[in-house]
Design a protein around this motif. Structure first.
Motif, PDB file in Angstrom:
ATOM      1  N   ARG A 227      -7.935  -4.632  -5.982  1.00 11.89           N
ATOM      2  CA  ARG A 227      -9.376  -4.628  -5.691  1.00 11.89           C
ATOM      3  C   ARG A 227     -10.161  -5.365  -6.765  1.00 11.89           C
TER       4      ARG A 227
ATOM      5  N   LEU B 166      -3.392  -0.719  -6.327  1.00  8.47           N
ATOM      6  CA  LEU B 166      -4.587  -0.921  -5.500  1.00  8.47           C
ATOM      7  C   LEU B 166      -5.821  -1.197  -6.349  1.00  8.47           C
TER       8      LEU B 166
ATOM      9  N   ARG C  32      -3.407  -5.772   3.545  1.00  7.65           N
ATOM     10  CA  ARG C  32      -2.534  -4.631   3.289  1.00  7.65           C
ATOM     11  C   ARG C  32      -1.170  -4.852   3.932  1.00  7.65           C
TER      12      ARG C  32
ATOM     13  N   ARG D 266      -1.918   3.804  -7.203  1.00  5.94           N
ATOM     14  CA  ARG D 266      -3.290   3.800  -7.714  1.00  5.94           C
ATOM     15  C   ARG D 266      -3.521   2.587  -8.613  1.00  5.94           C
TER      16      ARG D 266
ATOM     17  N   GLU E 268     -12.693  -2.913  -0.806  1.00  5.86           N
ATOM     18  CA  GLU E 268     -12.928  -1.469  -0.809  1.00  5.86           C
ATOM     19  C   GLU E 268     -12.362  -0.770   0.424  1.00  5.86           C
TER      20      GLU E 268
ATOM     21  N   VAL F 142      -9.292  -1.233   1.692  1.00  6.17           N
ATOM     22  CA  VAL F 142      -7.829  -1.103   1.632  1.00  6.17           C
ATOM     23  C   VAL F 142      -7.467   0.122   0.797  1.00  6.17           C
ATOM     24  N   LEU F 143      -6.797   1.078   1.438  1.00  5.87           N
ATOM     25  CA  LEU F 143      -6.447   2.338   0.798  1.00  5.87           C
ATOM     26  C   LEU F 143      -4.931   2.501   0.728  1.00  5.87           C
ATOM     27  N   PRO F 144      -4.440   3.242  -0.256  1.00  3.30           N
ATOM     28  CA  PRO F 144      -2.996   3.473  -0.360  1.00  3.30           C
ATOM     29  C   PRO F 144      -2.509   4.448   0.700  1.00  3.30           C
ATOM     30  N   GLU F 145      -1.242   4.320   1.053  1.00  3.26           N
ATOM     31  CA  GLU F 145      -0.598   5.236   1.994  1.00  3.26           C
ATOM     32  C   GLU F 145       0.246   6.216   1.171  1.00  3.26           C
ATOM     33  N   TYR F 146      -0.337   7.345   0.834  1.00  2.00           N
ATOM     34  CA  TYR F 146       0.366   8.310  -0.009  1.00  2.00           C
ATOM     35  C   TYR F 146       1.341   9.176   0.795  1.00  2.00           C
TER      36      TYR F 146
ATOM     37  N   ILE G  67       0.815  -1.219   0.000  1.00  2.00           N
ATOM     38  CA  ILE G  67       0.000   0.000   0.000  1.00  2.00           C
ATOM     39  C   ILE G  67       0.850   1.270   0.000  1.00  2.00           C
TER      40      ILE G  67
END
Length: 222
Positions: free
Chosen positions: A85, A81, A97, A78, A206, A208-212, A69
């Motif tokens: 998904r 992920l 993650r 982007r 849905e 799991v989000l990226p760590e920007y 992530i």
């Protein structure tokens, strides 16, 4: 447990399948690929397909998908992920993650490990690990600020990752050793994504989000 894992936090894509019998089948780029332009859109799915084929695995054999992530490049994360998904949803699988910096640190052969990826804008994404224990959570900083923080803490870890290659001169001048340029330790390997993923919890795709860590370079027009 049979896991598919992949990472797109740097310019290079990596993919791996670790089967329930413990055997691993990894498609990892050479270290020099880190210096090239990102090509995740054309490289990631072929790497996933090759890892699955070499493992002799069907989608029904998988228990979960582990995905890096970040932190990392906005576009790379982007793509990674979105792919994770889509694959998980289509196969009815959970996601797991994994910190890309933790996976990078897992490949550094030293007690104190400093995984560094190129954050662009003259900065690094960094974390500090003592073995598998995270001492400093992921953060973004200019290399001179990182050096100052290490000196203040009295740390002299071994560094690896494309960020350490970019700023090798500054790091080594400050007494921070860097893995040799041709070392595979500079690659965020999907094998380590899988291994760390075995200890992560299942999550719906849905969630799991990226760590920007930062805002994207490209700004929408007003």
């Amino acid at each position: 447990m049979t896991l598919l894992g992949f990472d797109t936090s740097t310019s290079a894509s990596s993919a791996c399948v670790v089967r329930s019998d413990g055997r691993s089948f990894e498609v990892a780029p050479p270290p020099e690929r880190l210096q090239g332009p990102p090509a995740h859109a054309s490289e990631l799915m072929p790497a996933v397909a090759e890892a699955m084929e070499r493992a002799g695995a069907e989608w029904s054999d998988l228990d979960a998908i582990a995905v890096g992530i970040g932190p990392g490049t906005f576009t790379g994360l982007r793509i990674g992920l979105a792919t994770a998904r889509a694959l998980a949803t289509a196969a009815g699988l959970p996601l797991r993650r994994v910190s890309s910096l933790a996976a990078l640190a897992a490949g550094i052969d030293a007690p104190l490990r400093l995984p560094l990826t190129d954050a662009r804008r003259g900065e690094l994404f960094a974390a500090l690990f003592d073995g598998g224990v995270e001492l400093w959570p992921s953060f973004a900083a200019p290399p001179e600020d990182l050096v100052a923080r290490l000196r203040e803490g009295g740390f002299s870890p071994l560094a690896a990752g494309d960020g350490s290659l970019r700023f090798r001169g500054m790091l080594e001048e400050a007494g921070i050793p860097v893995e040799p340029e041709d070392s595979e330790a500079h690659v965020v390997r999907a094998l380590h994504i899988c291994r760390l993923g075995t200890e992560a919890r299942d999550e719906p795709p849905e969630a799991v989000l990226p760590e920007y860590l930062r805002e994207p370079d490209a700004k929408p027009r007003q």
